[in-house]
Design a protein around this motif. Structure first.
Motif, PDB file in Angstrom:
ATOM      1  N   TRP A 195     -10.488 -46.408  19.945  1.00  0.00           N
ATOM      2  CA  TRP A 195     -10.616 -47.819  20.876  1.00  0.00           C
ATOM      3  C   TRP A 195      -9.946 -47.669  22.720  1.00  0.00           C
ATOM      4  O   TRP A 195      -8.633 -47.444  22.233  1.00  0.00           O
ATOM      5  N   GLY A 220     -11.059 -56.845  16.610  1.00  0.00           N
ATOM      6  CA  GLY A 220     -13.050 -56.552  16.359  1.00  0.00           C
ATOM      7  C   GLY A 220     -13.334 -57.630  15.277  1.00  0.00           C
ATOM      8  O   GLY A 220     -14.856 -58.012  15.373  1.00  0.00           O
ATOM      9  N   SER A 276     -15.266 -54.197  24.833  1.00  0.00           N
ATOM     10  CA  SER A 276     -15.047 -53.471  24.169  1.00  0.00           C
ATOM     11  C   SER A 276     -15.919 -52.240  24.740  1.00  0.00           C
ATOM     12  O   SER A 276     -16.841 -52.102  25.005  1.00  0.00           O
ATOM     13  N   TRP A 324     -10.238 -49.864  25.232  1.00  0.00           N
ATOM     14  CA  TRP A 324     -10.343 -50.912  25.900  1.00  0.00           C
ATOM     15  C   TRP A 324     -11.048 -51.830  25.188  1.00  0.00           C
ATOM     16  O   TRP A 324     -12.495 -51.988  24.601  1.00  0.00           O
ATOM     17  N   ARG A 325     -10.445 -53.591  25.280  1.00  0.00           N
ATOM     18  CA  ARG A 325     -10.746 -54.500  24.486  1.00  0.00           C
ATOM     19  C   ARG A 325      -9.947 -54.910  25.466  1.00  0.00           C
ATOM     20  O   ARG A 325      -8.231 -55.290  25.943  1.00  0.00           O
ATOM     21  N   ASN A 357      -4.604 -50.492  23.383  1.00  0.00           N
ATOM     22  CA  ASN A 357      -5.987 -49.879  22.880  1.00  0.00           C
ATOM     23  C   ASN A 357      -5.613 -48.762  22.422  1.00  0.00           C
ATOM     24  O   ASN A 357      -3.851 -48.887  21.660  1.00  0.00           O
ATOM     25  N   PRO A 372      -6.354 -52.397  17.415  1.00  0.00           N
ATOM     26  CA  PRO A 372      -8.690 -52.837  18.055  1.00  0.00           C
ATOM     27  C   PRO A 372      -9.124 -53.150  16.710  1.00  0.00           C
ATOM     28  O   PRO A 372      -9.618 -54.513  16.586  1.00  0.00           O
ATOM     29  N   HIS A 398     -15.661 -48.190  23.110  1.00  0.00           N
ATOM     30  CA  HIS A 398     -15.202 -47.570  22.112  1.00  0.00           C
ATOM     31  C   HIS A 398     -15.769 -45.999  21.403  1.00  0.00           C
ATOM     32  O   HIS A 398     -17.377 -46.230  22.440  1.00  0.00           O
TER      33      HIS A 398
END
Length: 193
Positions: free
Chosen positions: A92, A172, A79, A94-95, A127, A168, A81
């Motif tokens: 956010w 999370g 991730s 990128w995940r 994102n 996101p 943030h």
């Protein structure tokens, strides 16, 4: 007494807002995340800036490398943030989830849309720009430098059961439910007016 309770509450709130804090950047087991492209506590290069929203970067994700992950990790998540974005909840960028347990790095531009540069089985999530992939830095022009937290999460499952349109926040929640350790670093970025 009230001051101690208030201070504890503030510390907990700051920990919740910041995915990487001083206590988990370099855990005792040596789990460590770094990037040859982004120096920890340094300034991020403009190549990683978003291309849109008034920004004109190359929108490329940096190479990420992790070492000494827990032996019982069954997958990883990444991730990125920005806790300083003027949204009330950060931003956010990128995940990525379901990164195979035998992976120890992601190449530069692994965050390209479509996921072709990711290890097999890895999934990019939406994102805060609204698409699946790396969304580069784009703080308001002239604002103070924003902090960006890069985190690798070691998970106790091979894959997370997430819908295709997972937010996101939902991602999370699921990551933290299965996290056994994490490592990360912070760097900053600012744009001139």
């Amino acid at each position: 007494m009230k001051i101690a309770v208030l201070a504890t509450g503030v510390a907990l709130a700051l920990t919740a807002l910041n995915p990487v804090n001083a206590t988990n950047q370099h855990p005792q087991n040596g789990f460590h995340l770094h990037s040859p492209d982004v120096e920890s506590d340094g300034q991020i290069d403009a190549a990683f800036e978003f291309d849109g929203f008034g920004c004109s970067g190359q929108n490329r994700s940096p190479q990420l490398v992790w070492e000494n992950a827990p032996a019982n990790a069954r997958s990883f998540a990444i991730s990125v943030h920005d806790p300083d974005a003027p949204t009330g909840s950060g931003w956010w960028h990128w995940r990525v989830v379901n990164i195979p347990a035998n992976t120890t790095s992601l190449p530069a531009n692994a965050g390209a849309e479509g996921g072709a540069n990711l290890p097999d089985g890895s999934i990019q999530l939406r994102n805060d720009y609204g698409y699946k992939g790396w969304g580069g830095m784009c703080p308001p022009a002239g604002a103070s430098a924003h902090r960006y937290t890069f985190t690798v999460h070691a998970l106790d499952v091979e894959s997370l059961d997430l819908p295709d349109d997972a937010s996101p926040a939902l991602a999370g929640f699921m990551i933290h439910q299965h996290e056994i350790s994490r490592a990360g670093f912070m760097a900053t970025y600012a744009r001139e007016e």
